[in-house]
Design a protein around this motif. Structure first.
Motif, PDB file in Angstrom:
ATOM      1  N   ASP A  54      -0.309  13.012   8.720  1.00  0.00           N
ATOM      2  CA  ASP A  54      -1.312  12.225   9.445  1.00  0.00           C
ATOM      3  C   ASP A  54      -2.096  11.346   8.480  1.00  0.00           C
ATOM      4  N   GLU A  55      -2.317  11.879   7.305  1.00  0.00           N
ATOM      5  CA  GLU A  55      -3.075  11.147   6.292  1.00  0.00           C
ATOM      6  C   GLU A  55      -2.318  11.173   4.971  1.00  0.00           C
ATOM      7  N   VAL A  56      -2.556  10.160   4.165  1.00  0.00           N
ATOM      8  CA  VAL A  56      -1.935  10.074   2.850  1.00  0.00           C
ATOM      9  C   VAL A  56      -3.003   9.715   1.831  1.00  0.00           C
TER      10      VAL A  56
ATOM     11  N   ASP B  18      -0.611   5.654   9.012  1.00  0.00           N
ATOM     12  CA  ASP B  18      -0.077   4.402   9.573  1.00  0.00           C
ATOM     13  C   ASP B  18      -0.792   3.170   9.036  1.00  0.00           C
ATOM     14  N   THR B  19      -1.545   3.314   7.958  1.00  0.00           N
ATOM     15  CA  THR B  19      -2.262   2.181   7.350  1.00  0.00           C
ATOM     16  C   THR B  19      -1.258   1.132   6.877  1.00  0.00           C
ATOM     17  N   ASN B  20      -1.466  -0.147   7.240  1.00  0.00           N
ATOM     18  CA  ASN B  20      -0.542  -1.199   6.816  1.00  0.00           C
ATOM     19  C   ASN B  20      -0.978  -1.791   5.477  1.00  0.00           C
ATOM     20  N   GLU B  21      -0.212  -2.760   4.988  1.00  0.00           N
ATOM     21  CA  GLU B  21      -0.448  -3.311   3.654  1.00  0.00           C
ATOM     22  C   GLU B  21      -1.806  -3.979   3.537  1.00  0.00           C
ATOM     23  N   GLU B  22      -2.170  -4.815   4.508  1.00  0.00           N
ATOM     24  CA  GLU B  22      -3.433  -5.533   4.423  1.00  0.00           C
ATOM     25  C   GLU B  22      -4.617  -4.573   4.468  1.00  0.00           C
TER      26      GLU B  22
ATOM     27  N   PRO C 299       4.927  -0.207  -1.325  1.00  0.00           N
ATOM     28  CA  PRO C 299       5.243   0.624  -0.167  1.00  0.00           C
ATOM     29  C   PRO C 299       6.023   1.876  -0.578  1.00  0.00           C
ATOM     30  N   GLY C 300       5.789   2.966   0.140  1.00  0.00           N
ATOM     31  CA  GLY C 300       6.476   4.229  -0.148  1.00  0.00           C
ATOM     32  C   GLY C 300       5.780   5.061  -1.182  1.00  0.00           C
ATOM     33  N   ARG C 301       5.041   4.420  -2.082  1.00  0.00           N
ATOM     34  CA  ARG C 301       4.329   5.155  -3.142  1.00  0.00           C
ATOM     35  C   ARG C 301       2.829   5.239  -2.859  1.00  0.00           C
ATOM     36  N   TRP C 302       2.374   4.519  -1.847  1.00  0.00           N
ATOM     37  CA  TRP C 302       0.945   4.475  -1.517  1.00  0.00           C
ATOM     38  C   TRP C 302       0.116   4.169  -2.767  1.00  0.00           C
ATOM     39  N   LEU C 303       0.451   3.008  -3.335  1.00  0.00           N
ATOM     40  CA  LEU C 303      -0.201   2.552  -4.558  1.00  0.00           C
ATOM     41  C   LEU C 303      -0.658   1.109  -4.366  1.00  0.00           C
TER      42      LEU C 303
END
Length: 826
Positions: free
Chosen positions: A762-764, A783-787, A815-819
């Motif tokens: 649910d959260e990252v 579900d947070t997007n790039e912007e 993306p994928g690394r949440w960085l």
């Protein structure tokens, strides 16, 4: 011996293990049918020698392989995972000598005990398919293969120098000699000349180097086999000895360096080479005979050792180099082996390190014919120049001045054009010597007739049986040779009195095709029922030790290719996938009786049950890496099994019926655990699969205590956890499955599946870097997007400390690394 007090389990493992083993056997739960409509999967682990007791090393090899077979069953496959015993061998014969007990009696008593121990492991073996290689119903087909391969030209008899172990009183294959000593007894191996039977494995050398038919084998095993086969391209050429008036008018040599032939200043023959005796001059006879005798007493490994001083003796004869007409002296030299190549070597001291040392020792000229860069005429070489490219031909007749590679081709062309030799391929591997001077092995089905020579025993007279009343003495002669009833028979061709071959076959013959017999062990018309062989073979997954790379595994590959060419099977590789387990240690050392550190599994099984022992062996480290046995470690696994028992037997009446506050988190962790464990099962990563299940149970216990999980979600969690654990812990999961009210048997159910949506978090945690350094970690919705991620990162107080008043250059989201990586200037 158990040295630490063991954890008290919540249940009685003896009762539960015995209950389910008995029921599985009574119900034929693991009986395997060829007609099962499910896709087939043939899983095999190397079968044991019946030494008398299963040690922990057996458990370490067999429990994880059993877990994988169970895993494949629960994935929907019809799994054949058979067991048998590699029952011929020298220990039984030694026991007969030392204890006065017949090898058959000793072996079968050991098999009975080990069979019981294997059952106590909770294995999935179909015992109706058991194979015991010392039984006539099995070794009859060893003899049948021998005769078929003899007809095919793949078996021959030759007088050859052999490795002789004085302690075991038998011949050893080259692979069984380790550092000049017998791998079993440790005795120094010596050389003898004997008439021996060979399998022509070299006929398949090139095909054995082709690993394309293997789906998944360790690269190191393929490399070890390739090095053992040792393929090399070169030229076979000849040196003239016609001046001596012998039937042999030349000495033939194989060389990979034909470009250096003008630099030959001596010839070296193996001491056993037949030309040594024929060419030795009268004045050199005594010295040469003494040298030859001394060489015979050394093993091949000793003679080839790089640390051993190279020796030789001039035999008083010369050979003529056909390319330049020079006569060169001939030496008998023990670093040359009669069984390798032609048994003769052309000595080129300037361009071979071994020849250089030999020439220096005996004052032999060193003639440069390949000039290294910067070499000038008259320069002495400080060491052999062995580079195979980049030099220039010198002192090489009309080939002088050519680049080395061009010279090689031109000289080889000249030799072929004049009929002095030919391009060919050489191999390090020799043919497989199968003769053994033992009783406890497969009798070789040959008789010797004064009129007809070596005569094969007719197929309808197989098996040639071992006599039950042989006499066992440590004389070095096979007990069969002293048994008149066995030795004396009649010729199947002419009816004259004849004698039988008294050698038996190398026991590696037994294990070279045993995988095939499992598919139809009671079939009497051939080694295997063709229909069953087509259905089950080749083996999908083989497991065992890497130490068998150049013996059993290579022999099995050869045998399979020979069986294919005989029309017995339709495939050319026995094992499509191979996994090598590591070695289990005790106190950081290999286990041995002399060290007193052997772990006896029966004691631990009696106290903690088979499942705890199985789980511990699979948890102590990566299976391929081995591990160190620890009583503290197994107690840790026992404590976890207790927690699992508690969780699975907890009442759920106090839990909410639906909508527990922790339902989403429990469901997410469950699906993540299923995904992780199944992936680990596939890769034999049992330790991390167990770790994932342990972590899940650690999270499950507190939410039950708090009443934060609903009854339905909790039941599903326990249901799936038991299914997931069942391949590794078959008894306790079967018991808990029954107590939960599920239909028998858990081992007939399918593995749980995971849903990627439910496994998603649910959260990252979003990691934010500024100029490459981590400045904050922020929890954001999954579900947070790039912007949005960039905005959250730049709004962070911790990040703004490093961006305020500076120019923000780039903001990069990975993306994928949440960085989020922020680059600032100024």
């Amino acid at each position: 011996m158990v040295t630490t007090r063991m954890v008290q389990l919540r249940y009685d493992p003896k009762t539960i293990d015995g209950k389910w083993q008995s029921r599985w056997a009574a119900d034929g739960l693991y009986r395997v049918s060829d007609d099962d409509p499910r896709p087939r999967w043939y899983a095999l682990t190397m079968f044991p020698y019946p030494s008398g007791d299963l040690h922990i090393g057996h458990w370490y090899a067999m429990s994880p392989s059993d877990a994988h077979a169970r895993f494949m069953r629960m994935r929907g496959f019809n799994v054949l995972h058979p067991m048998g015993f590699d029952a011929f061998g020298l220990p039984a014969e030694n026991a007969a000598i030392k204890r006065g007990i017949h090898p058959h009696t000793w072996t079968m008593a050991n098999i009975e005990r080990m069979r019981g121990q294997l059952r106590s492991m909770g294995t999935v073996y179909d015992w109706s398919r058991e194979v015991v290689t010392c039984q006539p119903a099995y070794y009859k087909w060893n003899q049948w293969f021998f005769l078929r391969m003899l007809e095919k030209g793949l078996v021959y008899r030759a007088n050859a120098p052999v490795n002789w172990c004085p302690g075991c009183n038998t011949v050893l294959a080259n692979e069984q000699v380790v550092d000049g000593k017998c791998e079993r007894s440790g005795d120094v191996v010596i050389r003898r000349e004997m008439e021996q039977w060979f399998f022509k494995i070299t006929a398949y050398a090139d095909e054995l180097l082709d690993f394309s038919g293997l789906i998944e084998w360790p690269e190191r095993i393929k490399t070890m086999q390739a090095n053992w086969i040792g393929r090399s391209e070169g030229v076979e050429t000849s040196f003239d000895i016609s001046e001596y008036g012998l039937a042999d008018r030349d000495i033939r040599v194989f060389t990979t360096r034909i470009d250096t032939i003008f630099g030959v200043t001596f010839m070296a023959l193996a001491p056993e080479h037949p030309l040594v005796a024929k060419l030795t001059s009268a004045d050199r006879r005594a010295a040469v005979d003494a040298y030859v005798q001394a060489a015979r007493e050394a093993s091949e490994v000793e003679r080839l050792s790089t640390e051993r001083e190279k020796t030789g003796v001039f035999i008083g004869a010369y050979a003529t180099n056909r390319l330049n007409g020079e006569r060169v002296p001939i030496y008998a030299a023990d670093y040359v082996l009669a069984s390798y190549g032609t048994g003769a070597v052309m000595g080129v001291p300037a361009h071979d390190e071994r020849d250089f040392v030999f020439a220096k020792k005996y004052g032999i000229p060193i003639k440069v014919v390949i000039a290294p860069l910067g070499w000038s005429e008259g320069d002495e070489l400080p060491a052999a120049y062995v580079d195979k490219a980049g030099g220039t031909q010198v002192h090489s007749g009309r080939f002088s001045g050519m680049p080395q590679a061009e010279g090689y081709k031109a000289i080889a062309d000249e030799i072929e054009a004049k009929g002095w030799g030919r391009r060919t391929v050489g191999y390090r591997m020799r043919d497989w010597l199968i003769s053994r001077q033992r009783y406890w092995g497969t009798p070789i089905p040959i008789v010797y007739c004064a009129r007809d020579g070596a005569v094969p025993v007719p197929y309808d007279q197989l098996p040639v049986m071992l006599p039950e009343d042989a006499e066992f003495k440590p004389t070095g002669e096979s007990p069969l040779a002293r048994h008149a009833g066995f030795v004396n028979t009649t010729c199947p061709r002419c009816g004259d009195p004849v004698t039988r071959e008294t050698d038996t076959m190398d026991t590696f013959v037994d294990s070279s095709w045993y995988f095939l017999r499992y598919v139809s062990p009671h079939y009497e018309e051939g080694p295997a029922d063709p229909r069953s062989a087509r259905h089950w073979c080749p083996v999908n997954q083989y497991t065992g030790g890497a130490e068998h790379a150049t013996m059993h595994l290579l022999y099995a590959r050869f045998f399979t290719k020979a069986m294919r060419d005989l029309g017995v099977v339709e495939f050319g590789e026995p094992f499509l996938r191979l996994f090598n387990q590591g070695t289990i240690l005790s106190n950081h050392m290999k286990m041995s009786k002399s060290r007193g550190n052997v772990v006896a599994p029966d004691e631990y099984v009696g106290e903690l049950g088979a499942d705890v022992v199985r789980l511990y062996l699979m948890f102590l480290g990566p299976w391929e890496g081995g591990g160190d046995w620890s009583d503290t470690g197994i107690n840790g696994v026992a404590r976890w099994v207790n927690r699992l028992w508690d969780l699975a037997t907890k009442p759920v009446g106090t839990l909410p019926a639906i909508d527990g506050s922790a339902d989403r988190e429990v469901t997410r962790l469950l699906h993540q655990t299923i995904k992780k464990a199944i992936g680990d099962y596939e890769a034999f990563k049992y330790n991390t699969a167990i770790a994932a299940m342990m972590e899940f149970t650690n999270n499950l216990a507190p939410v039950h205590e708090a009443g934060a999980v609903s009854a339905s979600v909790y039941r599903q969690a326990i249901h799936d956890l038991l299914l997931l654990l069942a391949p590794m812990a078959p008894h306790i999961t079967e018991e808990l499955w029954e107590r939960a009210g599920h239909r028998y048997s858990i081992h007939q159910r399918s593995l749980p599946t995971w849903d990627e949506r439910l496994a998603a978090a649910d959260e990252v945690t979003l990691v934010v870097q500024v100029n490459g350094k981590v400045r904050d970690r922020i929890t954001v919705p999954a579900d947070t997007n790039e912007e949005a991620a960039k905005s959250v990162a730049l709004a962070s107080d911790k990040v703004r400390q490093f961006t305020e008043g500076k120019q923000v250059g780039q903001v990069i989201f990975v993306p994928g690394r949440w960085l989020v990586s922020v680059v600032v200037k100024g």
